[in-house]
Design a protein around this motif. Structure first.
Motif, PDB file in Angstrom:
ATOM      1  N   TRP A 219      45.811  41.766  45.397  1.00  0.00           N
ATOM      2  CA  TRP A 219      46.249  43.024  45.996  1.00  0.00           C
ATOM      3  C   TRP A 219      47.741  43.209  45.975  1.00  0.00           C
ATOM      4  N   HIS A 221      49.106  44.637  43.308  1.00  0.00           N
ATOM      5  CA  HIS A 221      49.473  45.623  42.304  1.00  0.00           C
ATOM      6  C   HIS A 221      49.237  47.060  42.740  1.00  0.00           C
ATOM      7  N   THR A 222      48.562  47.264  43.869  1.00  0.00           N
ATOM      8  CA  THR A 222      48.289  48.648  44.238  1.00  0.00           C
ATOM      9  C   THR A 222      49.550  49.307  44.742  1.00  0.00           C
ATOM     10  N   GLY A 223      49.855  50.451  44.218  1.00  0.00           N
ATOM     11  CA  GLY A 223      51.002  51.184  44.699  1.00  0.00           C
ATOM     12  C   GLY A 223      52.332  50.651  44.199  1.00  0.00           C
ATOM     13  N   ARG A 224      52.298  49.706  43.312  1.00  0.00           N
ATOM     14  CA  ARG A 224      53.557  49.170  42.797  1.00  0.00           C
ATOM     15  C   ARG A 224      53.759  49.610  41.370  1.00  0.00           C
TER      16      ARG A 224
END
Lengths: 681, 186
Positions: A219, A221-224
């Motif tokens: 988790w 990588h979400t929003g990055r």
């Protein structure tokens, strides 16, 4: 018509085709079956050097080809419509950008298709062409899955990424194209290549990919930004394979900030995967997943907040206890304090004030405990301060609770404490009163028509919003100082406008697009003026030049091929974009025609600009007096005008306003004379 | 899916924007000079007045149009607007309080679970748009309500809509979709 098979007359099938003459003749009965056969052979011409070249033109695949110019020698306009021009321009830019990004031809074609769709949906209006093109290209990159980032495009164009992103999102939405989400794995090969790992490139890439997948499951990588993750993964992978790549090098390739990279690394460090050794990592894949780092940070914050709350509650309780003790001590001290006389008489007054404040507090205590606690807290602080002072003064480490020091100490305390808490407490009292005051005062002072319901509005507070005179003055001065520059500018502008008004030059500057500036045509007669104008004007494909030519020579009565064309222009300066059949048309018609020309002219006049009203009648008077208008007109040749629909629409509207007055002018004036001068050409 | 959990979700309204008209021309200069807490922006032609009691910032134009921002509920917004009109009245203008309308409401809501954004975007294609390069949240638009939601991977959702009801119904609508793409806590 199957000329080559069977003769229609005799039924014979022997048909001879002569290519030279272009005939198809039946040898049986001799009837000519076809005439002027179109031949599709290649023709050759001889060059000056003796060589021969084929005759023909290259025609582009899309868009209209160049219209052949009739008569030649005139300014050939591009002849294309605006839409075709836009598309051509777009295509060129797409290819230019695409080559810089090393996109293949298929991608470029797809991008051009997107662009065509965008243009047909009018999405290019109001946006910079470059932005739209960049968005189309990026859309292609996304759908094809090429490792191009929006950042690359913005680098090339030197445009803010977010601006491009906005255009891109809009385009994707309007064209209903769902761009697949970015996978950071796509970027790995590209960045790896740029970091130059040599032979081990493949291995490092694979390791980095595994790391990335691990990150996804953890988790991170979400929003990055995918590029940041790639950077971190590559850095770790490089180190694992004994490549000394510094953070700076990676940053330059991946285009993120150093702190971002470090942060990603720290986050990864927090995951249990980081504890594995290199070999273990290659073999094992941990089952458990982690929470996203921002989530854990948020949880941490929440916990801290809760802790703080609990702590503050405890503190309050403790404070409450302390204040209780304090009060008791105070009481004790007062009782044990000897009566102050003489010098200390003043101080007792302070004491009474203090009592008052205490009593005020007592009133409110029931209603507002927090404030009291705060005030007590304040008191406590002051007590502590004073304690310190006294200790310093007396150099005694003992608490002042001892009765021995009390005779000297309490007055000092009171005098110091007296004014301070009173001010504070008074201030607080006011606001307390405000908060508690009834909100049901109804002021019915509002104007009759105003529907302002004043319930709940406290006038006294509002009064405080209004400054009195001295304050207003001070504020005005301050504001003037702040905005001095702006005021200066305004003054200068006004002075300039005033000057211009005096000189009579003053013109309202409307935000209009400036018309193309042409030199004013100096001509003595209308005919000359027309001629010169025509030279400047451009050719259009909507006029039947043959008929116009006929007009010149015969003066026949069928001028109209262009229904929409506006007429006239003696002075073309104002006419930059209008279709114009010549006023030679009018001159002709005046000369040669009868009364039915009147409606003709009136409609033609209806489309004339106001500025020409003055000149036109003059030219009209001159018109019939031209000795050889014909010749002049012949020399000028076919009319050329610009076919520009959009601009024309605007101007037609303007002209309609003046149609009546122009007509009147014409009707009232010399037209009558013109009729008499009919020479019957 | 879980209709009862709507009750448990706290929707915090953080900002309410409203407009009203005073139906009379206002002299900005006078307001600027005599008001105690005003900022006069002459270059754009407006005055900013801040109220303390309902924490409100109002932008006043000379045409008589006023925009109020910063309130935390619709009633508070109306209250603040009325106070403002009263202040203007006291300054001497013939103010009539008309055309009051709440224009925008901004609210924040927290889901008790995290959300997988790429999965969510895929299953809600036309409405949701996600550009990780640009913004870390998914932007979900509900056209009939005219509401926009920004969904973050931590489960926090920011909603903007024309009024409080729309905001509430938007959260209700999005809950099942978000619930599908949630991340199971092991």
């Amino acid at each position: 018509m199957p000329g080559g098979r069977v003769c229609a007359v005799c039924g014979g099938s022997e048909i001879e085709v002569d290519a030279a003459r272009g005939d198809a003749v039946c040898t049986g009965c001799g009837s000519v079956l076809e005439d002027n056969i179109i031949v599709s052979e290649v023709q050759f011409v001889e060059n000056s050097g003796g060589g021969s070249s084929a005759v023909g033109q290259f025609v582009s695949l899309d868009g209209a080809g160049k219209t052949p110019s009739l008569g030649g020698g005139f300014h050939v306009n591009l002849g294309k419509e605006s839409r075709a021009q836009t598309l051509q321009n777009g295509k060129r830019q797409i290819h230019h950008l695409g080559n810089q990004l090393q996109l293949n031809q298929h991608c470029l074609d797809t991008a051009f298709n997107f662009f065509k769709m965008a243009v047909s949906k009018h999405l290019t209006r109001g946006r910079k062409m470059t932005h739209v093109i960049a968005a189309c290209l990026y859309l292609v990159c996304r759908t094809e899955g090429t490792p191009h980032m929006l950042l690359d495009l913005s680098d090339l164009l030197q445009v803010n990424v977010y601006v491009l992103g906005k255009t891109f999102l809009l385009l994707a939405r309007e064209l209903c194209i769902n761009a697949p989400a970015i996978d950071p794995c796509l970027y790995i090969p590209r960045f790896a290549h740029m970091l130059e790992f040599g032979d081990k490139n493949q291995k490092v890439s694979m390791t980095a990919l595994r790391l990335l997948q691990r990150m996804k499951r953890d988790w991170m990588h979400t929003g990055r930004r995918p590029s940041g993750l790639c950077g971190a993964a590559l850095l770790v992978a490089a180190r694992m394979h004994d490549f000394r790549r510094t953070v700076k090098e990676v940053i330059r390739v991946v285009k993120v900030c150093e702190s971002t990279l470090r942060k990603r690394l720290t986050e990864f460090e927090d995951t249990p995967t980081s504890q594995l050794t290199i070999d273990e990592f290659m073999k094992i894949d941990l089952e458990e997943e982690c929470d996203p780092p921002s989530f854990t940070a948020g949880q941490r914050k929440l916990k801290i907040q809760e802790l703080e709350k609990a702590l503050s509650k405890k503190l309050e309780d403790v404070e409450g206890e302390i204040s209780i003790y304090q009060d008791e001590i105070e009481n004790e001290l007062e009782n044990s304090r000897p009566k102050a006389k003489g010098v200390f008489a003043n101080l007792t007054k302070d004491e009474s004030i203090e009592d008052n404040t205490a009593s005020v507090f007592g009133e409110e205590e029931a209603e507002d405990e927090e404030l009291e606690a705060a005030a007590n807290h304040l008191n406590k602080d002051f007590y502590n301060e004073l304690l310190d002072k006294d200790r310093l003064k007396k150099n005694e480490g003992r608490e002042c609770k001892n009765g021995n020091e009390t005779p000297v100490w309490p007055p000092a305390l009171e005098s110091l404490l007296g004014p301070l808490p009173t001010a504070a407490s008074l201030g607080i009292t006011e606001s307390i009163q405000e908060c508690i005051s009834t909100k049901d005062r109804d002021h019915n002072e509002n104007t009759g028509d105003g529907e302002l319901d004043l319930s709940g509005i406290d006038d006294t507070e509002i009064d405080r919003y209004i400054l009195d005179e001295t304050e207003a003055q001070i504020k005005a001065e301050l504001w003037m100082k702040e905005n001095a520059d702006y005021l200066k500018e305004q003054k200068e502008k006004e002075a300039r406008i005033a000057k211009e008004k005096e000189l009579g030059i003053y013109k309202e500057h409307k935000p209009k697009k400036s018309a193309k500036k042409r030199e004013p045509i100096q001509a003595s007669t209308a005919g000359e003026a027309i001629e010169k104008m025509l030279e400047q004007k451009k050719i259009s494909s909507k006029i039947n030049y043959n008929v116009l030519k006929d007009l010149n020579s015969k003066g026949s009565s069928t001028p109209k091929k262009e229904d929409d064309s506006t007429d006239d222009s003696s002075n073309t300066k104002k006419l930059s974009r209008r279709k114009s059949t010549a006023s030679r048309n009018i001159a002709n018609t005046i000369n040669s025609m009868g009364k039915r020309l009147r409606p003709l002219i009136s409609t033609q006049l209806a489309k004339k600009a106001a500025t020409e009203e003055v000149t036109f009648p003059d030219s009209q008077t001159e018109g019939p007096e031209l000795e050889k208008p014909e010749n002049v007109l012949v020399e000028s040749g076919p009319v050329s005008y610009n076919h520009d629909e959009e601009a024309e629409e605007e101007e037609i509207e303007e002209e309609d306003d003046h149609c009546m007055s122009a007509l009147q002018l014409m009707g009232g004036n010399d037209y009558g004379c013109d009729m008499d001068d009919d020479d019957g050409y | 899916m879980d209709a009862d959990s709507d009750v448990a979700l706290d929707i915090l309204i953080t900002n309410v924007v409203c407009v009203f008209r005073t139906r009379c021309h206002l002299n900005l200069r006078k307001i600027a000079l005599e008001g105690a807490n005003v900022i006069y922006k002459r270059d754009v032609g407006k005055v900013l007045m801040k109220l303390r009691k309902p924490r409100i910032t109002a932008t006043i134009w000379s045409s008589g149009k006023v925009i109020c921002t910063g309130a935390t509920s619709e009633e508070e917004a109306k209250f603040g607007a009325r106070r403002l009109a009263r202040t203007l009245q006291k300054l001497g203008f013939q103010v009539i309080f008309t055309d009051f309308k709440v224009v925008n409401v901004l609210a924040v809501c927290n889901m008790p679970f995290e959300i997988r954004l790429p999965e969510f975007t895929k299953s809600n294609r036309p409405h949701a748009s996600y550009e990780p390069e640009l913004h870390p949240a998914v932007c979900y638009r509900i056209k009939p309500l005219r509401a926009t939601l920004q969904i973050f991977s931590t489960g926090s959702i920011t909603v903007t809509g024309p009024n409080v009801k729309a905001v509430a119904s938007a959260v209700e609508q999005i809950y099942p979709f978000v619930f599908e793409s949630r991340k199971e806590i092991l």
